[in-house]
Design a protein around this motif. Structure first.
Motif, PDB file in Angstrom:
ATOM      1  N   LEU A   2       0.840  -1.196   0.000  1.00 18.32           N
ATOM      2  CA  LEU A   2       0.000   0.000   0.000  1.00 18.32           C
ATOM      3  C   LEU A   2       0.877   1.248   0.000  1.00 18.32           C
ATOM      4  N   ASN A   3       0.459   2.238  -0.779  1.00 19.65           N
ATOM      5  CA  ASN A   3       1.125   3.536  -0.800  1.00 19.65           C
ATOM      6  C   ASN A   3       0.096   4.599  -0.416  1.00 19.65           C
ATOM      7  N   ILE A   4       0.256   5.167   0.757  1.00 17.48           N
ATOM      8  CA  ILE A   4      -0.634   6.226   1.243  1.00 17.48           C
ATOM      9  C   ILE A   4       0.182   7.514   1.258  1.00 17.48           C
ATOM     10  N   THR A   5      -0.140   8.428   0.355  1.00 18.75           N
ATOM     11  CA  THR A   5       0.614   9.677   0.208  1.00 18.75           C
ATOM     12  C   THR A   5      -0.235  10.846   0.688  1.00 18.75           C
ATOM     13  N   GLU A   6       0.313  11.615   1.626  1.00 20.49           N
ATOM     14  CA  GLU A   6      -0.353  12.812   2.125  1.00 20.49           C
ATOM     15  C   GLU A   6       0.194  14.025   1.371  1.00 20.49           C
ATOM     16  N   VAL A   7      -0.693  14.845   0.839  1.00 19.64           N
ATOM     17  CA  VAL A   7      -0.297  15.981   0.009  1.00 19.64           C
ATOM     18  C   VAL A   7      -0.974  17.243   0.533  1.00 19.64           C
TER      19      VAL A   7
END
Length: 404
Positions: free
Chosen positions: A182-187
Motif C-alpha cells: 500500500l502507498n498512502i501519500t499525504e499531500v
C-alpha cells in the motif's frame, strides 16, 4: 506618496488586515486565485504586480523589497488577508495568506473483515493547518505469469476512498494467498509525504463480531444457560472459510469473566448461578488461528431458573453466597483465626500420614531382609572350609590304621 520610479504613477500600500490566529479556515482546495500558502518558520514574500513603493500599516519586522512584502520567519499569527492599494486608495491586489507545515509520514493500519476485501485507515502525524489530500494506491507483490505478461509494471490499482468515511480506503477482490504493498501519500500545498505498507491477508484478518447472540435459561436446569449466535454477515459462507469462537460470561454483580472456546454456533453454560442474571458476549477468529480475534459482540443477558426443590434453608445459603460474591475483596487482614477443624482436611492429613508411614515401614522391612540374607550367606561361606579339612584328615588317617 509618489513612487520613485518614473511613470509608475501609483503608490502601493500594504494593509495587514484581519490577521488570523492559529486556528485557520481550511479551504476545500488549493491553487485558487487570491490564495497564497507559506511554511511556518520561513520567510514569506507577497508581491504586488511587481511595483516598488513605500508602505504603511505593515506587520512588525516586515519589509518591502523590490515591490514585494517580505515577512521574515512567518508564524501562524502572520496569516491573514493582505491588500495592496494605489495612491488614490483604490484596491490593486489582495491575497489571502495561509501558513502551515509540510506533511508528515502518515500512520497507516490495515484490516480485513473477510478474505475478499481489506481496508486501510490512516491519520496524519503532523498538524499542518493546511488543506490536505491523500493519494491511495496498491500493488500486488506476487504476480502470476499471465499478470506479468499483461502488465510489466505489476498490478497497480487505486485503493478506493469513500467520501462518507474519510481517512479510509478499500481494496476489493483481494486474494487469500497474495501480498500487497500500500502507498498512502499525504499531500498539501507545501509538498507531500508517503507511507509504504506491506500486508498479507493472513496477518490482517480480523472478523466482525458474531451476530444474533441469544441467551436462554434451560428448564429444570438451575445452573445452565443455552447460548447461540450466527456468523457475521460480512464473513464468507461456510465451508470455504470457517471461524472459531470465544464465549465470555459472568454474573452481573461480579467483575471476573469465565471464558470458553468452541467451534460450534451454540454452547451450554453449566456453572451459572441459579436465579442470578448473567451477561454473555462472544467473539470470533479465523479457524486456522490467522490474524486477530474480533471485537466482542453486543451483550446478551439471561437468568437461570431457580431449583423448585430447593428448601428455604438452601435458598438462604445461596443468597448469602451470592452476597459474598458481589463484595469486593477487603485489603485489611482478617482478624479471625483460620479454622483448621474441617473434617475433610483432617481426613486428608491422616491419609497422607498413613501413606508415608507405610512407605517407611516397607523400606525398613526390605533393608532388614537384605541384611539377614547377607549374614546368612556369610555364615555358610565360613562353614564350608572347616568341613572339608575334617574330611581330608579323616581320609588321611585310614591308611595308617591298615598298616598296624
Amino acid at each position: 506618496m509618489r513612487s520613485p520610479i518614473p511613470g509608475l504613477g501609483r503608490v502601493m500600500v500594504f494593509l495587514a488586515a484581519a490577521l488570523a490566529s492559529a486556528s485557520l479556515a481550511i479551504p476545500e482546495g488549493w491553487g485558487e486565485e487570491g490564495v497564497q500558502y507559506g511554511q511556518v518558520g520561513t520567510d514569506v514574500t507577497l508581491s504586488c504586480a511587481g511595483a516598488h513603493a513605500s508602505a504603511t500599516a505593515l506587520p512588525e519586522g516586515s519589509a518591502i523589497r523590490q515591490g514585494a512584502l517580505v515577512l521574515p520567519c512567518a508564524s501562524l499569527a502572520t496569516a491573514g488577508t493582505y491588500s495592496c492599494h494605489g495612491e488614490d486608495g483604490g484596491l490593486l491586489h489582495a491575497v489571502s495568506l495561509r501558513l502551515g507545515h509540510l506533511p508528515g509520514v502518515p500512520f497507516v493500519s490495515c484490516r480485513a473483515s473477510d478474505y475478499e476485501n481489506f481496508s486501510c485507515s490512516w491519520t496524519s502525524s503532523v498538524e499542518t493547518f493546511l488543506p490536505t489530500r491523500y493519494i491511495t494506491t496498491y500493488r500486488k507483490k506476487s504476480l502470476t505469469g499471465e499478470e506479468k505478461r499483461r502488465n510489466k509494471n505489476g498490478h497497480v490499482g487505486p485503493c478506493l476512498q469513500d467520501p462518507s468515511h474519510p481517512g479510509t480506503c478499500t481494496v476489493h477482490r483481494s486474494e487469500f494467498w497474495s501480498s500487497y504493498r500500500l502507498n498512502i501519500t499525504e499531500v498539501n500545498p507545501l509538498g507531500s509525504s508517503f507511507r509504504l505498507l506491506d500486508v498479507t491477508m493472513q496477518a490482517i484478518i480480523k472478523p466482525d463480531p458474531p451476530e444474533g447472540l441469544v441467551v436462554e435459561p434451560i428448564p429444570l436446569a438451575p445452573r445452565r444457560l443455552h447460548v447461540s449466535w450466527k456468523y457475521p454477515s460480512s464473513w464468507p459462507k461456510e465451508p470455504h472459510f470457517q471461524l472459531r469462537f470465544r464465549l465470555q460470561y459472568r454474573p452481573v454483580i461480579h467483575r471476573s469473566w469465565s471464558v470458553v472456546e468452541t467451534v460450534n454456533l451454540s454452547e451450554v453454560i453449566t456453572d451459572a448461578f441459579a436465579g442470578l442474571e448473567h451477561v454473555v458476549q462472544v467473539s470470533a477468529k479465523d479457524f486456522l488461528d490467522a490474524g486477530n480475534w474480533s471485537e466482542w459482540s453486543a451483550e446478551a443477558r439471561a437468568t437461570p431458573v431457580r431449583d423448585p426443590a430447593t428448601t428455604a434453608s438452601e435458598e438462604t445459603t445461596t443468597d448469602a453466597s451470592l452476597e459474598s460474591l458481589a463484595e469486593e475483596p477487603s485489603q485489611a487482614p482478617n482478624p479471625e483465626p483460620i479454622n483448621h477443624s474441617d473434617p475433610l482436611e483432617k481426613m486428608a492429613i491422616l491419609v497422607s500420614l498413613g501413606i508415608f508411614a507405610f512407605f517407611v515401614l516397607a523400606a525398613v522391612l526390605v533393608i532388614t531382609i537384605l541384611i539377614w540374607l547377607r549374614m546368612r550367606k556369610h555364615s555358610k561361606d565360613e562353614t564350608k572350609p572347616h568341613n572339608f579339612l575334617v574330611a581330608a584328615t579323616h581320609l588321611k588317617a585310614l591308611p595308617s590304621e591298615s598298616g598296624c
